[in-house]
Design an enzyme around this catalytic site. Sequence first.
Site, PDB file in Angstrom:
ATOM      1  N   GLU A   1      53.551  39.214  33.580  1.00 21.58           N
ATOM      2  CA  GLU A   1      54.516  39.537  34.612  1.00 21.58           C
ATOM      3  C   GLU A   1      54.084  38.967  35.954  1.00 21.58           C
ATOM      4  O   GLU A   1      52.896  38.922  36.274  1.00 21.58           O
ATOM      5  CB  GLU A   1      54.689  41.055  34.716  1.00 21.58           C
ATOM      6  CG  GLU A   1      55.370  41.614  33.478  1.00 21.58           C
ATOM      7  CD  GLU A   1      55.672  43.097  33.551  1.00 21.58           C
ATOM      8  OE1 GLU A   1      56.713  43.494  33.031  1.00 21.58           O
ATOM      9  OE2 GLU A   1      54.868  43.854  34.116  1.00 21.58           O
TER      10      GLU A   1
ATOM     11  N   CYS B   1      40.265  50.145  34.821  1.00 16.84           N
ATOM     12  CA  CYS B   1      40.253  51.121  35.905  1.00 16.84           C
ATOM     13  C   CYS B   1      41.094  52.320  35.462  1.00 16.84           C
ATOM     14  O   CYS B   1      42.144  52.159  34.835  1.00 16.84           O
ATOM     15  CB  CYS B   1      40.797  50.506  37.192  1.00 16.84           C
ATOM     16  SG  CYS B   1      39.750  49.143  37.751  1.00 16.84           S
TER      17      CYS B   1
ATOM     18  N   CYS C   1      43.918  43.012  30.964  1.00 16.85           N
ATOM     19  CA  CYS C   1      42.764  43.085  31.869  1.00 16.85           C
ATOM     20  C   CYS C   1      41.655  43.855  31.171  1.00 16.85           C
ATOM     21  O   CYS C   1      41.910  44.807  30.439  1.00 16.85           O
ATOM     22  CB  CYS C   1      43.151  43.798  33.164  1.00 16.85           C
ATOM     23  SG  CYS C   1      41.825  43.825  34.398  1.00 16.85           S
TER      24      CYS C   1
ATOM     25  N   CYS D   1      45.020  52.534  36.275  1.00  9.11           N
ATOM     26  CA  CYS D   1      45.846  51.316  36.202  1.00  9.11           C
ATOM     27  C   CYS D   1      46.424  51.123  34.800  1.00  9.11           C
ATOM     28  O   CYS D   1      45.692  51.135  33.813  1.00  9.11           O
ATOM     29  CB  CYS D   1      44.997  50.099  36.586  1.00  9.11           C
ATOM     30  SG  CYS D   1      45.913  48.549  36.521  1.00  9.11           S
TER      31      CYS D   1
ATOM     32  N   CYS E   1      53.344  37.777  43.779  1.00  9.67           N
ATOM     33  CA  CYS E   1      52.193  38.467  43.196  1.00  9.67           C
ATOM     34  C   CYS E   1      52.022  37.923  41.781  1.00  9.67           C
ATOM     35  O   CYS E   1      52.903  38.096  40.940  1.00  9.67           O
ATOM     36  CB  CYS E   1      52.465  39.969  43.181  1.00  9.67           C
ATOM     37  SG  CYS E   1      51.169  40.924  42.374  1.00  9.67           S
TER      38      CYS E   1
ATOM     39  N   CYS F   1      51.998  48.049  42.200  1.00  6.76           N
ATOM     40  CA  CYS F   1      50.587  47.864  41.832  1.00  6.76           C
ATOM     41  C   CYS F   1      50.209  48.735  40.652  1.00  6.76           C
ATOM     42  O   CYS F   1      50.508  49.921  40.626  1.00  6.76           O
ATOM     43  CB  CYS F   1      49.671  48.269  42.972  1.00  6.76           C
ATOM     44  SG  CYS F   1      49.974  47.390  44.475  1.00  6.76           S
TER      45      CYS F   1
END
Length: 362
Positions: A94, A118, A114, A121, A107, A337
């Site tokens: 994305e 975290c 990933c 997230c 962005c 985010c």
Amino acid sequence: MTDQRPDITGFEEPDIEQGLVRLGAPRFHARQIFQWIHKRGVTDFTPMSDLSRELRQQLNDAFAIQTPQVVRRERSTDGTTKFLLRLADGKQIESVFIPDTPAQTFCISTQVGCAMRCAFCLTGKMGIDRNLTAGEIAGQVRVLARELDMLDVRFNIVLMGMGEPLHNYDETMKALRILADEHGLAVSPRRITLSTVGVLPALERLATEPVMPNLAISLHSTTEDQRDLLVPINRKYGLKELLDACRRFPVKRRERITFEYVMLKGVNDSPEDARRLVRLLHGIRGKVNLLPLNEAAGIPFERPGDAQVDRFAKVLASHGVTVSVRKSRGRDIRAACGQLITESRAAVAPGRRLAMLMEQGA
Ligand code: SAH
């Protein structure tokens, strides 16, 4: 069948020259080819009218021009637009366009998924699938600029989409050089911000680069113990070492490192946390960007109220720390985010999905 030809969109100009030499063609065509791809956004060799038909054919036999395909485009009520893109191997990522912040901002992602995990997230929940290539990283910018009719408009870029840019160092830096090239989109590194959890060896390397983007550090916590839990890479590269590296980082005149701080209700949002943050940042040319959590199902934290965020910001400001609160954009389309997630993995394993449904008695 996957395309076996090397993807020329990930080539810097000297690499294209090498390719031409191997085809027995003059080097000077490299600039033209680079311009066609990166400035004008063409997706195959046919329209390259200043090259001979024969060379275009040779190029097409030897190289691919890979372009991420737009699978879905969603527009938020605030104008933020999220693009779901499909790569040559079918993986999906994305990228987000955020208008008027006050600049126009893209962005973009650096990995499929990933590995950093975290705790707050959603992308981290996917785990890592693979790194993006330089061509795929720069390609997102090309596709968004073309789709939004912005090939000739100034915009900023933040490497804050899916992935950890310093966990894919070489391809990310190569993409930044391709984006900066004056014969392409010519996006100056000063208009690019790289956001990282702080992969220390890579951060030290970044400090030596001739062209350097702005730096944002995902700090999120003021104690080693808490950061170990929220940002697991802290167990390897701790808070103290990270801040020491920031102190040494060659920040340009009039510029500062941004420290991102996600605010989690009752976890890291007290005035005491704010005072500790002031002390930690002492002696660093930095500013703080507060990110009140974007909540999502499966994320075991809550967003603090505005009053709490305000109180935290005031403590920082009263000690002379520059602070801003990130307005979250595109939350209604999950473009904010930490909300970027793609389901290509579920899609490739329909058998497993069926098994899960059967377990649930569906
Ligand atoms: N991997 C890089 C860049 C990706 S995210 C990094 O971690 O810096 C950009 C920012 O969004 C990071 O500061 C990240 O911690 C933050 N973020 C992640 N999940 C979030 C959430 N649910 N709400 C608000 N911010 C979040």
